[in-house]
Write an enzyme that holds these catalytic residues in place. Structure first.
Site, mmCIF file in Angstrom:
data_model
loop_
_atom_site.group_PDB
_atom_site.id
_atom_site.type_symbol
_atom_site.label_atom_id
_atom_site.label_comp_id
_atom_site.label_asym_id
_atom_site.label_seq_id
_atom_site.Cartn_x
_atom_site.Cartn_y
_atom_site.Cartn_z
ATOM 1 N N HIS A 1 60.540 53.805 60.411
ATOM 2 C CA HIS A 1 59.749 54.127 61.610
ATOM 3 C C HIS A 1 59.752 52.945 62.578
ATOM 4 C CE1 HIS A 1 57.838 58.007 60.261
ATOM 5 N NE2 HIS A 1 58.293 57.555 59.119
ATOM 6 N N TYR B 1 55.238 49.740 51.718
ATOM 7 C CA TYR B 1 54.794 49.306 53.047
ATOM 8 C C TYR B 1 54.455 47.810 53.019
ATOM 9 C CZ TYR B 1 54.507 54.225 54.483
ATOM 10 O OH TYR B 1 54.806 55.527 54.786
HETATM 11 C C1 HEM Z 1 58.786 57.315 48.915
HETATM 12 C C2 HEM Z 1 58.337 57.684 50.095
HETATM 13 C C3 HEM Z 1 58.204 56.762 51.288
HETATM 14 C C4 HEM Z 1 58.640 55.476 51.471
HETATM 15 C C5 HEM Z 1 59.420 54.594 50.493
HETATM 16 C C6 HEM Z 1 58.225 55.071 52.804
HETATM 17 C C7 HEM Z 1 58.476 53.832 53.365
HETATM 18 C C8 HEM Z 1 58.015 53.385 54.578
HETATM 19 C C9 HEM Z 1 58.111 52.038 55.083
HETATM 20 C C10 HEM Z 1 58.767 50.865 54.348
HETATM 21 C C11 HEM Z 1 57.509 52.001 56.317
HETATM 22 C C12 HEM Z 1 57.334 50.777 57.230
HETATM 23 C C13 HEM Z 1 56.015 50.088 56.881
HETATM 24 C C14 HEM Z 1 55.667 48.881 57.744
HETATM 25 O O1 HEM Z 1 56.501 47.971 57.932
HETATM 26 O O2 HEM Z 1 54.520 48.818 58.227
HETATM 27 C C15 HEM Z 1 57.058 53.347 56.593
HETATM 28 C C16 HEM Z 1 56.418 53.753 57.747
HETATM 29 C C17 HEM Z 1 55.886 55.008 57.952
HETATM 30 N N1 HEM Z 1 55.860 56.071 57.062
HETATM 31 FE FE1 HEM Z 1 56.659 56.076 55.239
HETATM 32 N N2 HEM Z 1 57.551 56.109 53.402
HETATM 33 C C18 HEM Z 1 57.506 57.156 52.506
HETATM 34 C C19 HEM Z 1 56.877 58.378 52.684
HETATM 35 C C20 HEM Z 1 56.162 58.745 53.777
HETATM 36 C C21 HEM Z 1 55.379 59.964 53.889
HETATM 37 C C22 HEM Z 1 55.214 61.016 52.790
HETATM 38 C C23 HEM Z 1 54.807 59.943 55.140
HETATM 39 C C24 HEM Z 1 53.852 60.923 55.764
HETATM 40 C C25 HEM Z 1 53.022 61.685 55.061
HETATM 41 C C26 HEM Z 1 55.248 58.722 55.809
HETATM 42 C C27 HEM Z 1 54.917 58.344 57.098
HETATM 43 C C28 HEM Z 1 55.207 57.124 57.659
HETATM 44 C C29 HEM Z 1 54.815 56.745 58.998
HETATM 45 C C30 HEM Z 1 54.078 57.612 60.019
HETATM 46 C C31 HEM Z 1 55.236 55.423 59.177
HETATM 47 C C32 HEM Z 1 55.027 54.547 60.409
HETATM 48 C C33 HEM Z 1 53.737 53.792 60.270
HETATM 49 C C34 HEM Z 1 53.511 52.859 61.438
HETATM 50 O O3 HEM Z 1 53.547 53.341 62.589
HETATM 51 O O4 HEM Z 1 53.327 51.660 61.201
HETATM 52 N N3 HEM Z 1 56.062 58.026 54.953
HETATM 53 N N4 HEM Z 1 57.366 54.180 55.525
#
Ligand code: HEM
Length: 314
Positions: free
Chosen positions: A32, A303
């Site tokens: 993201h 995260y």
């Molecule tokens: C195994 C599953 C998942 C992994 C490994 C993963 C991994 C990540 C990582 C590494 C980030 C960046 C975090 C940061 O640097 O702050 C991220 C951001 C994000 N993820 Fe996931 N994610 C997963 C599942 C999901 C699911 C199920 C959702 C929604 C229900 C989701 C929604 C988001 C959103 C909206 C962001 C952006 C957050 C922001 O604006 O800082 N992710 N994800």
């Protein structure tokens, strides 16, 4: 392949796989990466919410919100027309320093029942060294061997991406627990529904829209008038899926409107409030709790790894 299915992938391995597939944008989120900051407030409806949750979120007071809207994936230049998920991340600032996070997507279900499927999806999308593009055969093989990816894939294929973040629904996807003053627990899922209605890109716009329009559209829209979403909570019943975010609940479940999110201002992420927030979905207030969904539990350490890297300018 059998070995891969039973092996336990770690959050470190998943973040590394994301870095390998998308590359690294120094100092930025690993996933993201492309996004926009926003601020606003949430006002709950205690008469409706309090029978289910004692969270201060639903007191009816104005709760300040630091928000971020994003495109899934680690490509900072991803086109806003991509048929990939969009994200809405909310940090609610409760009285006395309390926090509540909700980190959602614009799909009702997720494309993985366990972290291994997410890892395999990222690996299957790795660019082929000879073409610089993902290998269609590998994507095909991934889909065939991972039925838990099918429902989200079908949703994304059949729904054009939004013309504005303010015209998109966002779902919490996981099952959560609401706990009331009498310690009664209710299984819930939630969705933020835009008051301005869902407005997906038309097929023509999908072909003609520029690479970047989501950020500027939101900034300009909320300068004219605030954007609102209702928080709609679905009440689970005994037997509803609790630990699998790739499976939807039946449509006929009772739904209640527990409050309204208002976004009053949006701005580029550099230097704005949302930039340095880790939207860890396990940051929750008393009255809202996690289920045992393995994806939900896995997200928190993943995260944290991404957050630590970007804060140290890696
Ligand atoms: C195994 C599953 C998942 C992994 C490994 C993963 C991994 C990540 C990582 C590494 C980030 C960046 C975090 C940061 O640097 O702050 C991220 C951001 C994000 N993820 Fe996931 N994610 C997963 C599942 C999901 C699911 C199920 C959702 C929604 C229900 C989701 C929604 C988001 C959103 C909206 C962001 C952006 C957050 C922001 O604006 O800082 N992710 N994800």
């Amino acid at each position: 392949a059998d070995e891969a299915k039973t092996s336990t992938v770690t959050p470190e391995q998943v973040v590394q796989a994301i870095e390998k597939t998308f590359g690294v944008t120094q100092g930025e989120r690993r996933n993201h990466t492309k996004g926009v900051c926003a601020v606003g407030e949430f006002v709950g409806i205690p008469a409706v919410a309090e029978p289910y949750s004692r969270s201060a979120l639903f007191s009816g007071e104005k709760i300040p919100v630091v928000a971020r809207f994003s495109l899934a994936g680690g490509n900072p230049h991803a086109p806003d027309t991509a048929k990939s998920p969009r994200g809405m991340a909310l940090e609610f600032k409760l009285p006395a320093g309390g926090l509540q996070h909700m980190t959602m997507l614009n799909t009702p279900i997720f494309g993985a029942a366990q972290p291994q499927t997410f890892f395999d999806a990222i690996q299957a999308a790795q660019p082929d060294p000879t073409t610089g593009k993902p290998d269609p055969e590998k994507i095909k093989a991934f889909k065939a061997s991972h039925p838990d990816s099918a429902a989200q894939g079908a949703f994304l294929a059949s729904h054009n991406p939004p013309s504005s973040y303010a015209n998109s629904s966002f779902w919490g996807i996981h099952t959560f627990k609401f706990i009331n003053k009498a310690d009664k627990t209710t299984l819930v899922r939630w969705q933020f529904v835009p008051k301005a209605g869902e407005k997906p890109l038309s097929d023509d716009m999908l072909k003609s829209a520029p690479t970047d329009f989501l950020e500027q559209t939101l900034i300009e829209q909320v300068k004219q008038a605030p954007a609102h979403w209702n928080m709609i909570v679905t009440i689970g019943v005994a037997g509803d899926v609790e630990d699998n975010p790739s499976i939807a609940w039946p449509d006929e479940r009772e739904k209640i409107n527990v409050g309204t999110l208002t976004i009053t201002n949006a701005m580029p992420q550099k230097g704005a409030d949302c930039e340095k927030v880790n939207y860890d979905p396990l940051v929750m207030s008393d009255g809202i709790a996690a289920s045992n969904d393995p994806i939900l539990r896995f997200r928190s350490p993943a995260y944290a790894i991404s957050f630590a890297k970007r804060l140290s300018n890696q």
